[in-house]
Motif scaffolding. Structure first.
Motif, PDB file in Angstrom:
ATOM      1  N   ILE A 222       0.833  -1.192   0.000  1.00 53.54           N
ATOM      2  CA  ILE A 222       0.000   0.000   0.000  1.00 53.54           C
ATOM      3  C   ILE A 222       0.878   1.258   0.000  1.00 53.54           C
ATOM      4  O   ILE A 222       0.623   2.214  -0.707  1.00 53.54           O
ATOM      5  CB  ILE A 222      -0.937   0.000   1.235  1.00 53.54           C
ATOM      6  CG1 ILE A 222      -1.884  -1.184   1.162  1.00 53.54           C
ATOM      7  CG2 ILE A 222      -1.713   1.298   1.338  1.00 53.54           C
ATOM      8  CD1 ILE A 222      -2.908  -1.120   0.065  1.00 53.54           C
TER       9      ILE A 222
ATOM     10  N   ALA B  90     -11.131  -3.209  -0.470  1.00 51.24           N
ATOM     11  CA  ALA B  90      -9.779  -2.901  -0.909  1.00 51.24           C
ATOM     12  C   ALA B  90      -8.893  -4.136  -0.838  1.00 51.24           C
ATOM     13  O   ALA B  90      -8.031  -4.361  -1.669  1.00 51.24           O
ATOM     14  CB  ALA B  90      -9.196  -1.785  -0.050  1.00 51.24           C
ATOM     15  N   GLU B  94      -7.041  -5.781  -5.075  1.00 54.99           N
ATOM     16  CA  GLU B  94      -5.737  -6.007  -5.676  1.00 54.99           C
ATOM     17  C   GLU B  94      -5.700  -7.251  -6.535  1.00 54.99           C
ATOM     18  O   GLU B  94      -4.779  -7.458  -7.307  1.00 54.99           O
ATOM     19  CB  GLU B  94      -4.682  -6.094  -4.575  1.00 54.99           C
ATOM     20  CG  GLU B  94      -4.463  -4.733  -3.941  1.00 54.99           C
ATOM     21  CD  GLU B  94      -3.378  -4.754  -2.899  1.00 54.99           C
ATOM     22  OE1 GLU B  94      -2.948  -5.851  -2.523  1.00 54.99           O
ATOM     23  OE2 GLU B  94      -2.980  -3.668  -2.477  1.00 54.99           O
ATOM     24  N   LYS B 169      -9.742   3.112  -4.828  1.00 50.31           N
ATOM     25  CA  LYS B 169      -8.824   1.967  -4.843  1.00 50.31           C
ATOM     26  C   LYS B 169      -8.775   1.303  -6.222  1.00 50.31           C
ATOM     27  O   LYS B 169      -7.711   0.940  -6.720  1.00 50.31           O
ATOM     28  CB  LYS B 169      -9.288   0.961  -3.783  1.00 50.31           C
ATOM     29  CG  LYS B 169      -8.358  -0.197  -3.615  1.00 50.31           C
ATOM     30  CD  LYS B 169      -7.240   0.178  -2.687  1.00 50.31           C
ATOM     31  CE  LYS B 169      -6.311  -1.017  -2.499  1.00 50.31           C
ATOM     32  NZ  LYS B 169      -5.174  -0.664  -1.667  1.00 50.31           N
ATOM     33  N   LYS B 172      -6.673   3.320  -8.445  1.00 52.45           N
ATOM     34  CA  LYS B 172      -5.245   3.161  -8.143  1.00 52.45           C
ATOM     35  C   LYS B 172      -4.698   1.895  -8.784  1.00 52.45           C
ATOM     36  O   LYS B 172      -3.658   1.888  -9.436  1.00 52.45           O
ATOM     37  CB  LYS B 172      -5.051   3.075  -6.619  1.00 52.45           C
ATOM     38  CG  LYS B 172      -4.809   4.418  -5.970  1.00 52.45           C
ATOM     39  CD  LYS B 172      -4.140   4.211  -4.619  1.00 52.45           C
ATOM     40  CE  LYS B 172      -5.151   4.211  -3.491  1.00 52.45           C
ATOM     41  NZ  LYS B 172      -4.543   3.956  -2.173  1.00 52.45           N
TER      42      LYS B 172
END
Lengths: 539, 323
Positions: A222, B90, B94, B169, B172
């Motif tokens: 992060i 979140a 990923e 998120k 990103k």
């Protein structure tokens, strides 16, 4: 040498592509070099000149170049893939690098026909020939030495049975074509070097590969992300250049034996049975040695040969393949001891030994019996008839001379568990080596090349990342089944002939009789061996 | 029912919404599955990752028409993302790009959707479908882009792509991933909503919103936003789920309850749009739907393909009228 070669090779098509990628590199390293065109204009034609400069200075400064596909191994199968990619509209804009230090890759001319044929030959099937036509390589083969054959005779030493195949059984002019491997390579190379397409050839070997972090940002903590995000200063529009501060995580870095580096989105292992790519990507294999070796050489007859001959002997099959003019090629499988003996014996003795093996040696000539005629009649209705069922057994033409060096190499079966892993695909012998029994090995390899090019084109069509595992797995799925079927058949043949026990011999003879006199079965066998149908039995 | 949807606070209706709006309460007492945020965030969505935002159990086509007439004061857009929800998902966001991970169904679905978009846009904008970069020069917006699974292929096909998602998120992740390939590094990702872009007077050659409309507060408003974002003569592509029994059986019972592909309560059957409804809503937003295809899942091969069967998942292509 390398510099001049690359200068020659870099022409418009490649230069354009490498522009985008190399420019990206420059941006990554934060240098202002050429990055005025790093935006959307990078791939537009007017940047070509600038690109050439970039490419050259890039090389000089030892910065790794970037390409879409790096093909490790510029042999027949690797070149076939490059050729297939260059011949498709969807894939010809991909930048392709071929990594191989074989000096033959510098050839730009046809090989002379009047030399004595090389002993390394391949039997290409009609399936492979149409693939070669598709990618523009067959016209070059036709300008060089090649030999079509329309008949094939297979028999064994027990004298119990034989099979003759004729191209007319399946309505074709030929069953296959024997071509020297160097002619195949040369033809593929010539067809690659087109006006608008130039692959970059790196005359080196692959030393190591570095896999970047997963292409998904899983590994990024992060904190890192936040840093990156801060760099982006929250504005998407500001930021293409800033964003490239991250390493290109969608490529593999290849380190070459000459110290050069290269980034590729997809690495293709076409580097043969001892594939370095396979080793470096940790793909395991399964297989076994046959405790057999093959002796190969070129021989001469008094007249031209138009038939492929194969006789099963107690120690393994001997094949006599026409290679044009009065020459034939011998592939003789035997024990390793026998192979070294046959390699070292005098030429006269070897000729005698070959003629013996192709004639009365080890057993009598096969005859057809009354039962065969009965079976033949049963299937000789108009629909099932096959011309060659009426053809009698023939003795192959006598060999009068050995005209090449005799070479011996051990045989083995090897199959990779995976043909694809992240950003890596294996084709040809790197994925599978088979018994050279029916000359199928390289045809399977060409099948791989053809299918991989097709899958990459599908990926481009849908805007996929061409090194994406899910895409490469499609290739694996498609090829594995086909290859395993052929491997199992060849391995089965090899096993069936490695025993010499009465009942087994009879079974084998029955199979021969079936293959000779049952026309539908015969046509099936021919079509499969010709590479025209994917599965051994499809009626 | 209609009244109720009208009574919802205006800003709640308008904040699209596209994405991750938190169900602050479960406003639909008829929904058999409580869309608890914790469940919703524990799984990826087959379609995209978001949970529904409010109640309108039936598609209020007429009502929203009225609403449209009266909806002049829609300037006060407010983003109402729930920080808790964002944090929860979140952890899984990923894995957007792990094709074997929780978003696997979406990765499998993607090629079919892209091939529909590719062929319809090629036809509409008269591009060579055999070209490797047929969308060169087209400005396309991917509304609800998630991790960029659609935006990246569109960029490789040559388009100048803007990807928007209401979840920071996702944006990103999408940015970092796109930066790894020079061909996709030019994508503009932005954490915003379609409405905000409308206010900025942005326009695109094509607007694409896949698996978004069944999650928005008001499909009519959403389509109007798409209409405003689409240049005259431009195109839109929308995919969603049909409101049929089969869709209930497949998208809800099978995908959410049997296969656990989706968090339970991801989809509310009553919020699904039928193709007829979608065509009507789009027509009001001055789009004429010219092509539609079903996206069909074959459970035997595990592959998705385009078909004529629009009874479950379907994708529509519409052209913005010049007026």
């Amino acid at each position: 040498m390398r510099a001049s070669l690359s200068t020659i090779l870099i022409k418009r098509g490649v230069a354009r592509r490498s522009a985008t990628t190399i420019l990206a590199q420059n941006v990554v390293r934060g240098r202002g070099f050429c990055n005025d065109s790093a935006g959307s204009g990078a791939s537009s034609p007017h940047n070509v000149e600038k690109t050439l400069d970039c490419e050259e200075s890039d090389r000089m400064k030892g910065r790794p170049a970037q390409c879409d596909i790096a093909i490790v191994g510029g042999g027949m199968v690797g070149l076939a893939l490059a050729c297939a990619l260059s011949s498709k509209q969807l894939t010809k804009q991909l930048s392709v690098a071929i990594i191989d230090n074989n000096p033959a890759l510098r050839s730009r001319n046809y090989l002379k026909k009047d030399n004595i044929p090389d002993s390394r030959v391949s039997t290409v099937t009609p399936g492979t020939i149409s693939f070669f036509k598709e990618i523009g390589a067959w016209e070059h083969v036709q300008q060089q030495r090649h030999a079509f054959f329309d008949k094939m005779q297979v028999w064994d030493y027990t004298g119990l049975g034989y099979t003759r195949y004729n191209a007319r059984d399946v309505g074709k002019d030929y069953l296959g074509c024997v071509v020297e491997n160097k002619v195949l390579c040369n033809s593929l190379l010539l067809s690659l070097l087109k006006e608008d397409y130039q692959p970059i050839i790196y005359p080196a070997r692959l030393h190591s590969m570095t896999f970047q972090r997963k292409s998904s940002p899983d590994g990024i903590s992060i904190d890192q992300e936040d840093t990156i995000k801060q760099n982006l200063s929250g504005k998407a529009s500001s930021g293409n250049n800033t964003m490239q501060q991250t390493q290109p995580s969608n490529s593999v870095k290849l380190d070459l034996s000459d110290g050069q580096g290269l980034y590729a989105k997809l690495v293709v292992g076409a580097d043969g049975g001892k594939s370095r790519v396979r080793e470096l990507s940790g793909i395991k294999t399964t297989g076994w040695n046959y405790s057999q070796s093959a002796v190969i050489c070129t021989v001469e007859h008094t007249a031209e040969n138009h038939c492929a001959w194969q006789r099963f002997l107690p120690s393994g099959p001997i094949a006599l393949l026409p290679i044009g003019d009065n020459y034939s090629n011998i592939v003789w499988t035997m024990t390793p001891e026998g192979a070294s003996h046959h390699k070292s014996m005098s030429e006269e003795d070897f000729v005698k030994s070959v003629n013996h093996a192709l004639d009365y040696g080890y057993g009598p000539h096969p005859q057809s019996g009354s039962l065969d005629h009965y079976v033949e009649n049963l299937f000789s209705g108009s629909r099932f008839g096959a011309q060659s069922t009426k053809e009698g057994f023939e003795v192959p033409p006598k060999v009068i001379n050995v005209v090449s060096e005799r070479m011996a190499f051990p045989l083995s079966l090897m199959h990779a568990y995976d043909y694809a892993s992240k950003r890596v695909a294996l084709i040809g012998d790197a994925a599978h080596t088979v018994h050279p029994l029916a000359g199928q090995g390289v045809n399977l390899g060409f099948g791989d090349a053809s299918d991989l090019a097709k899958i990459v084109a599908e990926g481009v069509l849908l805007g996929a990342d061409i090194g994406e595992l899910s895409l490469l797995k499609k290739y694996e799925k498609e090829r594995k089944a086909a290859n395993i079927a052929m491997m199992a058949i060849l391995d089965g043949f090899q096993k069936a002939y490695s025993v010499d026990i009465g009942p087994v011999n009879l079974l084998r003879a029955a199979a021969f009789h079936g293959a000779q006199y049952i026309a539908p079965l015969k046509r099936n066998i021919i079509s499969y061996a010709m590479g025209e149908q994917k599965w051994p039995l499809a009626l | 029912m209609a009244l109720r949807s009208l009574r919802l606070p205006r800003d709640l209706c308008k904040t699209l919404r596209l994405l991750h709006r938190t169900p602050l309460q479960n406003p639909n007492p008829y929904s058999p599955y409580s869309p608890s945020p914790s469940v919703a965030s524990a799984y990826p969505s087959l379609l995209q990752w978001r949970s529904r935002s409010d109640a309108a159990p039936q598609i209020p086509i007429k009502e929203s028409g009225e609403e449209g007439k009266g909806g002049s004061g829609s300037d006060s857009f407010a983003s109402s993302l729930n920080p808790a929800e964002v944090a929860k998902f979140a952890a899984i966001a990923e894995t957007w790009w792990d094709s074997e991970g929780p978003f696997k169904p979406l990765h499998l679905l993607n090629p079919s959707r892209i091939s529909f978009i590719r062929s319809t846009l090629c036809r509409h904008f008269r591009r060579d479908p055999y070209s490797a970069r047929p969308l060169e020069g087209l400005k396309i917006i991917d509304v609800g882009c998630g991790g960029g699974i659609l935006s990246e292929p569109l960029a490789r096909l040559g388009a100048a792509v803007t990807g928007i998602d209401a979840v920071e998120k996702n944006i990103k992740i999408a940015r970092i991933h796109a930066a790894s390939d020079p061909l996709t590094a030019s994508i503009e990702y932005c954490c915003t909503t379609a409405e905000d872009l409308v206010r900025l007077n942005k326009q695109f050659d094509a607007t694409i919103a896949l698996e978004v409309i069944e999650h928005v507060a008001d499909p009519s408003d959403f389509c109007r936003s798409l209409g405003a974002l689409t240049a005259p003569g431009g195109a839109t592509v929308i995919s969603t789920i049909n409101r049929t029994l089969r869709a209930y059986a497949t998208a809800i019972v099978t995908a959410e309850h049997i296969l656990n592909w989706l968090p339970k309560g991801t989809h509310e059957w009553s919020k699904f749009l039928t193709p007829e409804e979608l065509v009507m809503i789009l027509r009001r937003a001055s789009f004429s739907v010219e092509e539609m295809a079903g996206v069909f899942y074959n459970p035997l091969t595990g592959e998705w393909s385009l078909s004529d069967d629009i009874s479950v998942n379907y994708i529509a292509f519409g052209v913005k009228q010049a007026s």
